[in-house]
Design a protein around this motif. Sequence first.
Motif, PDB file in Angstrom:
ATOM      1  N   THR A 112      19.662  39.397 -29.402  1.00 42.85           N
ATOM      2  CA  THR A 112      20.260  38.532 -28.124  1.00 42.85           C
ATOM      3  C   THR A 112      21.731  38.884 -27.766  1.00 42.85           C
ATOM      4  O   THR A 112      22.274  38.934 -26.930  1.00 42.85           O
ATOM      5  N   ARG A 113      22.333  39.335 -29.061  1.00 40.25           N
ATOM      6  CA  ARG A 113      23.989  39.460 -28.734  1.00 40.25           C
ATOM      7  C   ARG A 113      24.146  40.977 -29.472  1.00 40.25           C
ATOM      8  O   ARG A 113      23.925  40.766 -30.994  1.00 40.25           O
ATOM      9  N   VAL A 114      24.799  41.874 -28.772  1.00 45.25           N
ATOM     10  CA  VAL A 114      25.232  43.261 -29.451  1.00 45.25           C
ATOM     11  C   VAL A 114      26.599  43.314 -29.237  1.00 45.25           C
ATOM     12  O   VAL A 114      27.259  43.057 -28.418  1.00 45.25           O
ATOM     13  N   LEU A 115      27.335  43.738 -30.366  1.00 48.11           N
ATOM     14  CA  LEU A 115      28.622  44.256 -30.364  1.00 48.11           C
ATOM     15  C   LEU A 115      28.796  45.711 -30.386  1.00 48.11           C
ATOM     16  O   LEU A 115      28.355  46.141 -31.247  1.00 48.11           O
ATOM     17  N   LEU A 116      29.824  46.319 -29.598  1.00 49.31           N
ATOM     18  CA  LEU A 116      30.046  47.822 -29.295  1.00 49.31           C
ATOM     19  C   LEU A 116      31.495  47.962 -29.514  1.00 49.31           C
ATOM     20  O   LEU A 116      32.126  48.103 -28.645  1.00 49.31           O
ATOM     21  N   PRO A 117      31.899  48.239 -30.825  1.00 52.60           N
ATOM     22  CA  PRO A 117      33.347  48.452 -30.761  1.00 52.60           C
ATOM     23  C   PRO A 117      33.683  49.673 -30.179  1.00 52.60           C
ATOM     24  O   PRO A 117      32.675  50.758 -30.268  1.00 52.60           O
ATOM     25  N   THR A 118      34.688  50.007 -29.459  1.00 49.17           N
ATOM     26  CA  THR A 118      35.021  51.340 -28.797  1.00 49.17           C
ATOM     27  C   THR A 118      36.581  51.493 -28.841  1.00 49.17           C
ATOM     28  O   THR A 118      37.314  50.687 -28.592  1.00 49.17           O
TER      29      THR A 118
ATOM     30  N   ARG B 193      17.789  47.932 -21.462  1.00 45.45           N
ATOM     31  CA  ARG B 193      17.771  47.893 -19.962  1.00 45.45           C
ATOM     32  C   ARG B 193      16.894  46.771 -19.471  1.00 45.45           C
ATOM     33  O   ARG B 193      17.250  45.850 -18.300  1.00 45.45           O
ATOM     34  N   ASP B 194      15.668  46.516 -19.973  1.00 43.84           N
ATOM     35  CA  ASP B 194      14.963  45.359 -19.373  1.00 43.84           C
ATOM     36  C   ASP B 194      14.971  43.819 -20.161  1.00 43.84           C
ATOM     37  O   ASP B 194      14.057  43.178 -20.063  1.00 43.84           O
ATOM     38  N   ARG B 195      15.924  44.012 -21.053  1.00 39.51           N
ATOM     39  CA  ARG B 195      15.935  42.798 -22.027  1.00 39.51           C
ATOM     40  C   ARG B 195      17.379  42.085 -21.929  1.00 39.51           C
ATOM     41  O   ARG B 195      18.162  42.426 -21.378  1.00 39.51           O
ATOM     42  N   GLN B 196      17.075  40.756 -21.985  1.00 41.12           N
ATOM     43  CA  GLN B 196      18.060  39.790 -21.324  1.00 41.12           C
ATOM     44  C   GLN B 196      19.182  39.769 -22.639  1.00 41.12           C
ATOM     45  O   GLN B 196      19.343  38.811 -23.304  1.00 41.12           O
ATOM     46  N   THR B 197      19.826  41.013 -23.091  1.00 45.40           N
ATOM     47  CA  THR B 197      20.334  40.915 -24.266  1.00 45.40           C
ATOM     48  C   THR B 197      21.990  41.198 -23.719  1.00 45.40           C
ATOM     49  O   THR B 197      22.214  42.143 -22.836  1.00 45.40           O
TER      50      THR B 197
ATOM     51  N   ASP C 165      22.521  50.272 -15.250  1.00 46.91           N
ATOM     52  CA  ASP C 165      21.887  48.905 -14.990  1.00 46.91           C
ATOM     53  C   ASP C 165      21.281  48.276 -16.063  1.00 46.91           C
ATOM     54  O   ASP C 165      20.536  48.874 -16.667  1.00 46.91           O
ATOM     55  N   ARG C 166      21.704  47.191 -16.425  1.00 47.09           N
ATOM     56  CA  ARG C 166      21.065  46.366 -17.559  1.00 47.09           C
ATOM     57  C   ARG C 166      20.646  44.957 -17.026  1.00 47.09           C
ATOM     58  O   ARG C 166      21.351  44.312 -16.167  1.00 47.09           O
ATOM     59  N   ALA C 167      19.773  44.347 -17.714  1.00 50.01           N
ATOM     60  CA  ALA C 167      19.356  42.852 -17.498  1.00 50.01           C
ATOM     61  C   ALA C 167      20.339  42.035 -17.875  1.00 50.01           C
ATOM     62  O   ALA C 167      20.511  40.824 -17.322  1.00 50.01           O
ATOM     63  N   GLY C 168      20.879  42.216 -19.265  1.00 49.30           N
ATOM     64  CA  GLY C 168      21.889  41.387 -19.617  1.00 49.30           C
ATOM     65  C   GLY C 168      23.251  41.244 -19.318  1.00 49.30           C
ATOM     66  O   GLY C 168      23.393  42.270 -18.338  1.00 49.30           O
ATOM     67  N   SER C 169      24.156  40.576 -19.661  1.00 46.98           N
ATOM     68  CA  SER C 169      25.479  40.725 -19.230  1.00 46.98           C
ATOM     69  C   SER C 169      26.213  41.427 -20.391  1.00 46.98           C
ATOM     70  O   SER C 169      25.973  41.735 -21.366  1.00 46.98           O
ATOM     71  N   THR C 170      27.590  42.057 -19.668  1.00 51.14           N
ATOM     72  CA  THR C 170      28.590  42.736 -20.438  1.00 51.14           C
ATOM     73  C   THR C 170      29.834  41.761 -20.244  1.00 51.14           C
ATOM     74  O   THR C 170      30.425  41.747 -19.019  1.00 51.14           O
TER      75      THR C 170
END
Length: 754
Positions: free
Chosen positions: A442-448, A466-470, A533-538
Amino acid sequence: MDVIEPLTHHELLLVIVQLTVLLFVARLLGELCSSVGQPAVVGELLAGVLLGPSLLGFVAPGVYGSLFAVSASQFHLLEIISWLGLIMLLVVTGLETDIDLIIANGRTAVILSAGGIIVPFTTGFALGWVLPAEFIAAPGQRLVFSLFIATAMSISAIPVIAKVLIELDVVRRDVGQLILAAGMVDDTIGWILLATVAGLARTGVVDFGSAATTVLSVLAFLGVAFTIGRRIVAETVRWVDNAVGSDAALLSTVMLFALAAGAITQYMGLEAILGAFVVGVLVGQVNRFDYRVRHSFETVTLSIFAPLFFAIAGLRMDVAALADPTVFTVGLVVFAVACIGKFGGIVGVSGLAGLSKWEGITIGGGMNARGAMEIIVATIGLGLGILTTSTYSIIVAVAIGTSLMAPAIMRWSIPKIEMSERERTRIEREQYLRGSFLNDLTRVLLPTRGSVDTQYAARLVGSLFRDRQTDLDLLRIDESPRSSRRPSKFRSRLERFRLVRDGTGSRETSATRRAESERTDRLFTQVEQRLGDRAGSTRRLVRELDGSASETILESASSGYNLVVLGERTLGGDPGAPLFSRTIDRVIQRTPCPAMIVSTSESVKRTPALMDDPIRRILLPTVGTQSSRHAAEVAFAIATAENALVEIAHVVTRPQSSDRFAGGPDLSDELDIGSQIVDREAELGRQLGAQVVTTVTAADNPGAALVSLADRNDADLIVMGSNTRPISRRAFFGPNVEFVVTNAPCPVAVLNSV
């Protein structure tokens, strides 16, 4: 200003004793009913009946009189607890309302719902119009009374139906899904009807103007709730989860929303239950309010507050009133009309919906259960002065009777419904997905840092979810010297003072900050463009360097993330050095959650524009372990989003030359096992909608064989699963994984999930 006097000692003692007795008897009878296959709500209602005038008032009138035959103000204390339980129960009902399910079974659900609403509403209205005047609390409002009876006849009990379906293990069968979908549509329309009728009753005047005002109020509230309200609820729940991260905070947030929405609908002349129900629906669509938190809320509601509500509702029922011949006769008529209207209406339209006879009987029998929902309707009707005590008792009896009928009908009819191959495949897929690795993210961290590897990692994350509310958080670590970081409030004031005094000093700092802010914005924008485009928020996060970059990433990852994605290039083939940088190596060794490391090929590093090329073929090496299965889920999800082919490969290691027998080793058993491994993964891939092919081969060096396979078949991506283990103080993925990552002709994603 006068000080409000507190409750007296006796008043407080009495309400505590009342709650103790009600909860004990309600839970006891609820468990007894559950043990014999009946809904617990039946026992909880009977608790109130037994403690009310029907039994306790008859057997021990002194005890009943001292406990429950109290003043109106004293009984109102119980009513407050009852309404709190009612609001919480409606939130739970909303949480169980799956809008996607209703849409997926749209046409059939609408036809069934039409039969389950129109027929019982019509027959209920006609019944209300002809009932004797002594059953109407306000004889001058027969139209409102008839509309109320019609609404009570139309409602179904989703909690009771869902519980029966779960106990029968058919909740995910097609027929179970149709019952829930049609029941959700029925109940949603039912709550709108109830709010409308309650609004009419409150105005005291029955005219088209007041009816139109009530309907418009309902539509306006629903319109705002499912547009602006949906966003407010989702963003608030996410913010609370990010800022506080505790289950208690999420539960408090849901209750605050339910109470606030209930206050709004009550102020609008509607019922508070409508606001609570809508909040439950909206919160149920937010992935942060996951099963664990939902289960906690449901446990507290269904074990404490809901039993108290039903028991208090049962207190108002007087069984002795049903002994009156007139009341008993009217009760039988109401019961018959309720069953014929709901059951007959649904069975009658089941053929139009393309259902079999037994499916129609099952759905009609299930949706005929009124249970908790009809008790709520009856309670509101009594409180609004629409129902008399006798009418209230009749409706409660109907709720209990229909709830007892539903399990018996469904147990008899469901075994007669044949399961299609399509249904069986869907159920098997859902059973796997319930324990799926990806479904728990449900929550993903991407350090950049904006590198090519990070950007390509972002591209894979975009396809993966893409189609997940992650929800995805992009993290940039501010490694600038402390002197150039954002100053404290005191330092800001000091710098402003220096600027006023000599006009210098702060301008360079301000320009530096502005330039740093622009660089950060460009970095985040580059990565976000790769996400698509993704279903979840960024979200964009900037953290100051705390000790080291690895420590800062690890500290962030410990804040409730399910996956850390790292884009990093390899350092080469030196066996004594880490495969990736020291920072990434330390993160991989100590991360509190699974990690996925993405490394691009040399061609992409030289020409970053190549990362936008389509992914047409993915190589998925597998050895049959859990980490390989998790990597397979990742590969299949990316392949589905990119319309790519997945080649599932298993390489058997040939024994060393010193171990070989004359004529070559017999690897048939190992190859057969390899075929079973790839076939199992291929079956999963097809269930998830991916195109797959399989390869099983033997080689002296499996890593080299996989690199050769990727090169020969023009693979665009390799996805591998691995379990890291420390060797010489560094994370070690295994010789084959490290060989592939170092020598692959295409980007490689390594998932370290266990």
